[in-house]
Design an enzyme around this catalytic site. Structure first.
Site, PDB file in Angstrom:
ATOM      1  CD  GLU A   1      37.425  39.308  49.112  1.00  0.00           C
ATOM      2  OE1 GLU A   1      38.544  39.728  48.746  1.00  0.00           O
ATOM      3  OE2 GLU A   1      36.499  39.072  48.323  1.00  0.00           O
TER       4      GLU A   1
ATOM      5  CD  GLU B   1      42.312  43.409  48.604  1.00  0.00           C
ATOM      6  OE1 GLU B   1      41.603  42.825  47.750  1.00  0.00           O
ATOM      7  OE2 GLU B   1      42.836  42.811  49.558  1.00  0.00           O
TER       8      GLU B   1
ATOM      9  CD  GLU C   1      36.491  45.917  46.152  1.00  0.00           C
ATOM     10  OE1 GLU C   1      37.122  44.953  46.639  1.00  0.00           O
ATOM     11  OE2 GLU C   1      35.544  45.783  45.354  1.00  0.00           O
TER      12      GLU C   1
END
Length: 122
Positions: free
Chosen positions: A80, A32, A73
């Site tokens: 996601e 990420e 996050e």
């Protein structure tokens, strides 16, 4: 039906959970980009908070606002990844889930700016 991995208890469960958490941090850092950027931001801001804040409460607020960005996050990245695992086709609900996750990160970044602004501009 319960997960077969839920059978562990006590110290074994805590030990396993700790290692799963480290695996998650490693995966987020490896895969990420946004998480890596926010870790870099934390590496810069946490020492500033420790050395610039006037009180323990200020240090706590500044550091908590930074850690909150990382936490949100991580959750956004998990959402996601889950959406992408289910399907890579474009779907309005998948887009909504990803957009809401992104909005949560944006709000925590705004929160960080507000907390740091109030503490350092007052």
């Amino acid at each position: 039906m319960e997960s077969p991995f839920k059978g562990k208890t006590g110290v074994v469960r805590i030990w396993n959970a700790f290692h799963y958490s480290l695996d998650g941090l490693r995966a987020a850092f490896k895969h990420e980009d946004a998480f890596r950027q926010e870790v870099l931001l934390a590496i810069v801001l946490v020492p500033i908070a420790l050395f610039s804040a006037r009180s323990g409460a200020e240090k706590a607020a500044l550091i908590a606002s930074v850690l909150l960005v990382l936490i949100v996050e991580l959750v956004n990245s998990a959402v996601e990844a889950t959406v992408d695992r289910i399907s890579l086709e474009h779907h309005r609900l998948a887009k909504r889930a990803k957009d809401i996750g992104s909005a949560s990160v944006l709000l925590t970044l705004l929160n960080l700016a507000v907390v740091w602004g109030f503490i350092f501009l007052s």
